[in-house]
Design an enzyme around this catalytic site. Structure first.
Site, PDB file in Angstrom:
ATOM      1  N   TYR A 212      10.823  -5.930   2.582  1.00 47.92           N
ATOM      2  CA  TYR A 212      11.962  -6.256   3.453  1.00 47.92           C
ATOM      3  C   TYR A 212      12.942  -5.101   3.616  1.00 47.92           C
ATOM      4  O   TYR A 212      14.005  -5.281   4.212  1.00 47.92           O
ATOM      5  CB  TYR A 212      12.765  -7.431   2.872  1.00 47.92           C
ATOM      6  CG  TYR A 212      11.955  -8.625   2.460  1.00 47.92           C
ATOM      7  CD1 TYR A 212      11.219  -9.348   3.388  1.00 47.92           C
ATOM      8  CD2 TYR A 212      11.935  -9.050   1.134  1.00 47.92           C
ATOM      9  CE1 TYR A 212      10.479 -10.460   2.999  1.00 47.92           C
ATOM     10  CE2 TYR A 212      11.206 -10.163   0.747  1.00 47.92           C
ATOM     11  CZ  TYR A 212      10.479 -10.853   1.682  1.00 47.92           C
ATOM     12  OH  TYR A 212       9.760 -11.953   1.300  1.00 47.92           O
TER      13      TYR A 212
ATOM     14  N   CYS B 169      -0.501   2.881  -7.053  1.00 46.72           N
ATOM     15  CA  CYS B 169      -1.126   3.943  -6.278  1.00 46.72           C
ATOM     16  C   CYS B 169      -0.768   3.785  -4.806  1.00 46.72           C
ATOM     17  O   CYS B 169      -1.611   3.436  -3.986  1.00 46.72           O
ATOM     18  CB  CYS B 169      -2.634   3.888  -6.491  1.00 46.72           C
ATOM     19  SG  CYS B 169      -3.421   5.352  -5.876  1.00 46.72           S
ATOM     20  N   GLU B 170       0.494   3.976  -4.500  1.00 48.69           N
ATOM     21  CA  GLU B 170       0.959   3.766  -3.130  1.00 48.69           C
ATOM     22  C   GLU B 170       2.328   4.421  -2.986  1.00 48.69           C
ATOM     23  O   GLU B 170       3.232   4.158  -3.787  1.00 48.69           O
ATOM     24  CB  GLU B 170       1.049   2.244  -2.899  1.00 48.69           C
ATOM     25  CG  GLU B 170       1.434   1.883  -1.509  1.00 48.69           C
ATOM     26  CD  GLU B 170       0.839   0.554  -1.051  1.00 48.69           C
ATOM     27  OE1 GLU B 170      -0.209   0.133  -1.570  1.00 48.69           O
ATOM     28  OE2 GLU B 170       1.432  -0.036  -0.145  1.00 48.69           O
TER      29      GLU B 170
END
Ligand code: LLP
Length: 471
Positions: A359, A386-387
């Site tokens: 959000y 992992c992002e």
């Protein structure tokens, strides 16, 4: 079940990067003589040592007193216009056995949105007659279970559900009290509301169809129509959107009342909280009064009795009662157009708080295990997933010497963090610990690696039969 994605306004460096803004941190949170944050009488180092990190911490006293204050505010406001109010705690914000007991002890009813939430509320001993059951796609089994349990009201969300609930009630030989969820065309998000003819979303039915659908409900002997329901959004800071919505609903409520009495009006939840020092929600008493007076004025204009009122706050009760504790693993200064940004990596992340990624939510972080005299540095608190979108706190300020091994705390994580938690990257979900009067206890056990492996039916040393893989 709407939400707002707001672009975070950039926050300037605080005068004191160790200060705990009382509007953001749980009431009573403070630092002890060695600088550690103390919540519910327990310091964060003790909590981290006993329970590990990441850790959700909920201050029971704060949760209870916010529940009590909310209930008192709505009851008083309703009484001042000659009616009564029921406050349902919206379990979607965070539901567990302990929380159900805190809320019911404080005289709140419980709002559940799925069969799972219903199961928790019932298992925790909530009075079924004081449960409201929501959902835009309840299964027939869920409806049957709710009817059999004696759930107080089922909120009908679509025309097709009228028959489903009527049949389930008839089969069970009961008369089921129902509300009808409608869209008032008012959609609110932080600071402002939007009023349109129709809302483009999945919940409820158009206000203009309510007459037909209520006539359908009333044609079933197994259903008892108690009133309209509307939820206009979340993280709303004042009464204006609710008042606008109530006026629209009451026009239809008055038409329905001309056929048979309609005792209630449920205006949902959505009351906002301060995630950062920039958020300034109005006190709940002011919101309650604003809504009650708008309802009373519209009822008078329309010549109908002021209906009993119902509300369903979740975030505003449990959100400010919770914090999340993390241990810092790495600190990486990165040059950006605005100067240096310090990426502070913690041992949790988007699996325990998806709200920032989902959000664009803003949060406040503080060094928790100590204070520091160093100047404040602009930080981004990131997780271990992992992002690159794995961001817990988009930006805030921490003392420049924040370092691996430090504990940091993120404020106002009591709502929609545990309940939206995932096992992304096979990260186990952290425990939830309740603190109160200097004592701490686990109210939701954390997951272990064994828990994660236990459901994987494809692992070689699993007994397939025991895990229900073979027929
Ligand atoms: N009643 C109904 C029918 C709702 O749909 C909701 C929230 C509530 C009550 C409680 O709203 P609250 O007082 O907690 O704002 N996951 C999002 C929020 C989704 C809200 C869904 N419905 C978030 O993390 O911001």
């Amino acid at each position: 079940m709407s939400s707002s994605a707001s672009v975070p306004a950039l926050r300037g460096a605080p005068a004191d990067a160790d200060a705990l803004d009382p509007t953001v941190w749980p009431e009573g949170a403070h630092r002890d003589q060695v600088g550690r944050i103390v919540v519910g009488g327990v310091d964060v180092e003790t909590l981290a040592t006993r329970f590990g990190t990441p850790l959700y911490v909920v201050d029971e006293h704060v949760a209870r007193s916010r529940a009590r204050r909310t209930r008192a505010a709505f009851e008083r406001a309703a009484a001042s216009v000659g009616t009564s109010a029921t406050v349902y705690y919206a379990g979607k914000a965070f539901l567990s056995g302990a929380v159900v007991r805190w809320m019911t002890d404080e005289g709140l009813a419980i709002d559940v949105a799925t069969g799972g939430e219903l199961a928790v509320a019932l298992a925790a001993g909530a009075d079924p007659a004081r449960i409201g059951f929501h959902g835009n796609n309840k299964s027939v089994r869920e409806i049957e279970r709710a009817v059999a349990a004696g759930v107080g009201t089922i909120i009908i969300d679509s025309e097709v559900e009228v028959l489903r609930v009527a049949d389930a009630a008839a089969r069970a030989g009961r008369v089921q009290r129902v509300r009808l969820r409608v869209n008032s065309g008012v959609h609110a998000s932080t600071h402002e509301f939007l009023a349109t003819a129709h809302e483009d979303q999945k919940f409820g039915i158009a206000l203009g169809d309510a007459g037909r659908v209520v006539a359908g409900i009333r044609s079933h002997d197994s259903l008892d129509f108690v009133g309209l329901h509307c939820h206009i959004g979340s993280q709303i800071f004042d009464a204006a959107g609710f008042a606008e919505s109530a006026e629209r609903l009451l026009a239809v409520h008055a038409e329905l009342s001309a056929v048979a009495p309609v005792p209630e009006l449920n205006l949902g939840g959505g009351f906002g909280i301060a995630y950062t020092e920039l958020d300034r929600p109005a006190p709940i008493e002011e919101i309650a009064d604003g809504i009650a007076h708008a309802v009373a004025a519209a009822s008078a204009r329309l010549g109908v009795p002021v209906p009993r009122l119902a509300f369903e706050p979740g975030r505003s009760i449990i959100g400010p009662a919770g914090i999340t504790l993390y241990t810092v693993g790495t600190v990486k200064p990165v040059p950006t157009d605005e100067g240096w940004r310090h990426y502070v990596s913690v041992d949790g992340g988007m699996s325990d708080n998806i709200r920032t990624a989902m959000y664009g939510a803003s949060y406040t972080v503080r060094l928790a295990s100590r204070v520091s005299d160093e100047a404040a540095a602009l930080v981004r608190v990131v997780g271990k997933h992992c992002e690159s979108g794995d961001i817990v706190v988009d930006h805030d300020w921490l003392p420049h010497d924040v370092a691996p091994g430090d504990l940091v705390a993120v404020a106002a994580t009591g709502a929609y963090c545990w309940s939206l938690a995932s096992n992304y990257n096979h990260v186990p979900r952290p425990p939830v610990v309740a603190v109160s009067g200097g004592a701490a206890r686990v109210i939701v056990r954390g997951e272990s690696e064994e828990d994660l492996l236990a459901r994987d039916a494809g692992l070689p040393d699993h007994d397939d039969d025991a895990h229900g893989v073979t027929a």
